[in-house]
Motif scaffolding. Structure first.
Motif, PDB file in Angstrom:
ATOM      1  N   ARG A 235     -23.399 -63.736  -5.645  1.00  0.00           N
ATOM      2  CA  ARG A 235     -24.164 -64.137  -4.471  1.00  0.00           C
ATOM      3  C   ARG A 235     -24.466 -62.900  -3.629  1.00  0.00           C
ATOM      4  O   ARG A 235     -23.595 -62.034  -3.454  1.00  0.00           O
ATOM      5  CB  ARG A 235     -23.354 -65.144  -3.647  1.00  0.00           C
ATOM      6  N   GLU A 237     -26.559 -63.402  -0.616  1.00  0.00           N
ATOM      7  CA  GLU A 237     -26.993 -63.862   0.705  1.00  0.00           C
ATOM      8  C   GLU A 237     -25.801 -64.051   1.632  1.00  0.00           C
ATOM      9  O   GLU A 237     -24.679 -64.262   1.180  1.00  0.00           O
ATOM     10  CB  GLU A 237     -27.764 -65.182   0.604  1.00  0.00           C
ATOM     11  N   ALA A 238     -26.096 -64.022   2.936  1.00  0.00           N
ATOM     12  CA  ALA A 238     -25.048 -64.216   3.942  1.00  0.00           C
ATOM     13  C   ALA A 238     -24.684 -65.693   4.067  1.00  0.00           C
ATOM     14  O   ALA A 238     -25.433 -66.575   3.653  1.00  0.00           O
ATOM     15  CB  ALA A 238     -25.534 -63.697   5.285  1.00  0.00           C
ATOM     16  N   HIS A 239     -23.520 -65.934   4.603  1.00  0.00           N
ATOM     17  CA  HIS A 239     -23.124 -67.274   5.037  1.00  0.00           C
ATOM     18  C   HIS A 239     -23.294 -67.361   6.543  1.00  0.00           C
ATOM     19  O   HIS A 239     -23.154 -66.368   7.248  1.00  0.00           O
ATOM     20  CB  HIS A 239     -21.649 -67.529   4.728  1.00  0.00           C
ATOM     21  N   MET A 240     -23.530 -68.574   7.010  1.00  0.00           N
ATOM     22  CA  MET A 240     -23.593 -68.806   8.450  1.00  0.00           C
ATOM     23  C   MET A 240     -22.323 -69.563   8.838  1.00  0.00           C
ATOM     24  O   MET A 240     -22.084 -70.662   8.356  1.00  0.00           O
ATOM     25  CB  MET A 240     -24.820 -69.648   8.797  1.00  0.00           C
ATOM     26  N   GLY A 246     -22.971 -71.139  20.946  1.00  0.00           N
ATOM     27  CA  GLY A 246     -23.868 -70.047  20.594  1.00  0.00           C
ATOM     28  C   GLY A 246     -24.239 -70.016  19.128  1.00  0.00           C
ATOM     29  O   GLY A 246     -23.955 -70.947  18.366  1.00  0.00           O
ATOM     30  N   ALA A 247     -24.864 -68.916  18.775  1.00  0.00           N
ATOM     31  CA  ALA A 247     -25.373 -68.763  17.414  1.00  0.00           C
ATOM     32  C   ALA A 247     -24.222 -68.599  16.423  1.00  0.00           C
ATOM     33  O   ALA A 247     -23.162 -68.082  16.782  1.00  0.00           O
ATOM     34  CB  ALA A 247     -26.283 -67.540  17.355  1.00  0.00           C
ATOM     35  N   PRO A 248     -24.425 -69.040  15.195  1.00  0.00           N
ATOM     36  CA  PRO A 248     -23.374 -68.869  14.184  1.00  0.00           C
ATOM     37  C   PRO A 248     -23.183 -67.396  13.820  1.00  0.00           C
ATOM     38  O   PRO A 248     -24.087 -66.586  13.987  1.00  0.00           O
ATOM     39  CB  PRO A 248     -23.908 -69.664  12.995  1.00  0.00           C
TER      40      PRO A 248
ATOM     41  N   ALA B 154     -25.343 -72.254   3.197  1.00  0.00           N
ATOM     42  CA  ALA B 154     -26.604 -71.965   3.881  1.00  0.00           C
ATOM     43  C   ALA B 154     -26.645 -70.533   4.391  1.00  0.00           C
ATOM     44  O   ALA B 154     -25.780 -70.110   5.154  1.00  0.00           O
ATOM     45  CB  ALA B 154     -26.783 -72.934   5.042  1.00  0.00           C
ATOM     46  N   TRP B 168     -29.286 -72.177  19.983  1.00  0.00           N
ATOM     47  CA  TRP B 168     -28.791 -70.833  19.666  1.00  0.00           C
ATOM     48  C   TRP B 168     -29.520 -69.769  20.491  1.00  0.00           C
ATOM     49  O   TRP B 168     -28.976 -68.737  20.815  1.00  0.00           O
ATOM     50  CB  TRP B 168     -28.963 -70.538  18.178  1.00  0.00           C
TER      51      TRP B 168
END
Lengths: 312, 175
Positions: A235, A237-240, A246-248, B154, B168
């Motif tokens: 893999r 890609e990043a994980h959230m 707030g933002a993940p 995701a 966000w």
């Protein structure tokens, strides 16, 4: 023809999506867990998929083989699932959890691992599965004394019942026990070696090439039994990570983490490395499970049509 | 689970037909229900069976009022299940025999205002509570979304709802 396989979960059908994973923990009766296996096998047959990894916790620790078969409901469903797999020519295997480590230095962990492996072998026996249905294990134990771990694994392997021993295959891992470690275990015990393409990329201290590594692993399988090979891709890609406010947070992928779908060009490299080698079955380890398999077939048609006909 | 409050909304439910009152009585008293193997819905995945009552039920007709937890399954011949009907044309056919828990009554029955020929309907417990007609029982996208929640890892390019994006705030465009 090389058969592609799906590991445990099915995403391509709404009702099957949550079936087959951690069912024993949920307290579901074994007959219902097996009914779900039957439905998965029907789905695989409809998509011409001939290789399936059963959930490793399909049987709970309290489901001893004798007790299960004594219940008519369970016996019926073992017979039904086994007959379905045979009529659809679907190979069934099991992959034990990392905690099922015969090479561990902790005797209690090893004893538990022996019980789990025995139960998984009994599961395959109860399904009437052939010799190609194996229980895949990792060595287990600390990497700072690999030789001792291999000796412990070998000694405990020899103490298992013959019916359990004949089901076991061993896989090299991505950080501790490399391909040459498990080849050594094969020389001591005769246990066949499952080759894993991603693990070789991540941990290859001997710097051996893909084709040579694959051929060494395939040669450990007894005549008449198709070897099992694992394929996955890293893999990127990043994980959230959700936060309460707030933002993940954005997390980079861990080394060895499986991708959602599979990189077709790495798969084509594996098929090219397999030219001239005996046929084997390839268990795909991707988060998108059956969807990744179906996509890989399409990708092969597009990027390597001359190889697509070698794969089912 | 013996209480409706304990059942997850995403629990898979299969709505089945009980053509005669004796069929529902067998479910209530003997705790089992049969489905012919050859004509079973695919896939036959259900934690609960719910029961559609036909015109034979008088004032309770054409509605789903009850459900029961699925406890176990076995395969039996019809003549084993119903030994008093040994000469039935399907006496030799195989049936799934589902062992069931106690019958639970829905707070509100789900009527069928127009659809009469019901066979099997795959749905969820949540949809069984939400539906105001049997035709609304086919699986709800809301419950499907809940099931999908943990499937994908995701990434930063995942699609999020507008409300999440607004909450966000600082997320970069296209994030």
């Amino acid at each position: 023809m090389l058969r592609l396989g799906v590991a445990t979960r099915i995403l391509g059908h709404d009702r099957l999506r949550n079936a087959g994973v951690h069912q024993a923990e949920a307290g579901t009766h074994v007959s219902l867990r097996l009914l779900r296996v039957c439905e998965v096998l029907r789905y695989l047959q409809a998509h011409h998929i001939g290789f399936y990894r059963l959930p490793e916790d399909l049987l709970a620790a309290e489901d001893s083989a004798g007790a299960m078969l004594a219940q008519r409901a369970a016996a019926d469903m073992f017979g039904e699932a086994g007959a379905l797999a045979r009529s659809a020519a679907i190979r069934l295997t099991v992959h034990s959890a990392l905690s099922s480590a015969l090479g561990t230095a902790a005797p209690d962990v090893a004893a538990r691992a022996g019980q789990v492996v025995g139960l998984q072998a009994a599961l395959l026996d109860a399904l009437g599965a052939g010799a190609e249905s194996v229980v895949v294990l990792h060595v287990g134990g600390a990497s700072d004394d690999r030789a001792a771990a291999i000796e412990r694994f070998a000694a405990r392997f020899e103490r298992l019942a013959p019916a359990v021993r004949r089901r076991i295959a061993v896989e090299h891992d991505d950080t501790r026990f490399g391909l040459f470690d498990v080849l050594r275990l094969h020389r001591i015990t005769g246990v066949p070696v499952v080759f894993d393409a991603l693990h070789l990329q991540l941990h290859n201290p001997e710097r051996i090439g893909l084709a040579e590594a694959l051929s060494l692993a395939l040669a450990t399988w007894p005549p008449g039994v198709r070897p099992e090979v694992h394929f996955s891709t890293q893999r990127t890609e990043a994980h959230m990570q959700p936060q309460s406010r707030g933002a993940p947070h954005v997390l980079a992928p861990r080394p060895g983490q499986h991708s959602d779908y599979l990189n077709p060009f790495e798969f084509i490299a594996l098929l090219n490395a397999a030219r001239g080698l005996p046929p084997f079955d390839i268990m795909l380890e991707a988060k998108a499970a059956d969807l990744a398999l179906l996509r890989l077939r399409t990708d092969l048609q597009r990027y390597a049509p001359e190889l697509a006909s070698r794969v089912q | 689970m013996h209480r409706l409050d304990d059942i997850p909304w995403g629990a898979p439910v299969m709505v089945c037909v009980v053509p005669r009152p004796a069929d529902l009585e067998r479910v209530r008293v003997e705790g089992w229900y049969r489905v012919p193997v050859a004509h079973a819905p695919a896939p036959l995945i259900a934690d609960y069976l719910a029961f559609y009552q036909t015109a034979a039920y008088g004032a309770e007709r054409w509605a789903v009022r009850y459900l029961a937890a699925v406890r176990a399954v076995q395969i039996m011949l019809r003549r084993e299940l119903l030994p008093d009907q040994p000469h039935h044309p399907r006496a030799g056919e195989r049936y799934y025999r589902f062992t069931l828990g106690p019958l639970l009554q829905l707070p509100l029955a789900v009527p069928s205002r127009h659809l009469r020929r019901v066979t099997f309907i795959p749905t969820t417990f949540g949809q069984l509570l939400r539906a105001s007609d049997v035709t609304e029982l086919w699986q709800s996208p809301l419950d499907q979304e809940a099931e999908w929640g943990d499937v994908w890892a995701a990434g930063v390019n995942a699609r999020h709802s507008g409300a999440q994006r607004r909450a966000w705030g600082a997320m970069p465009a296209g994030g």
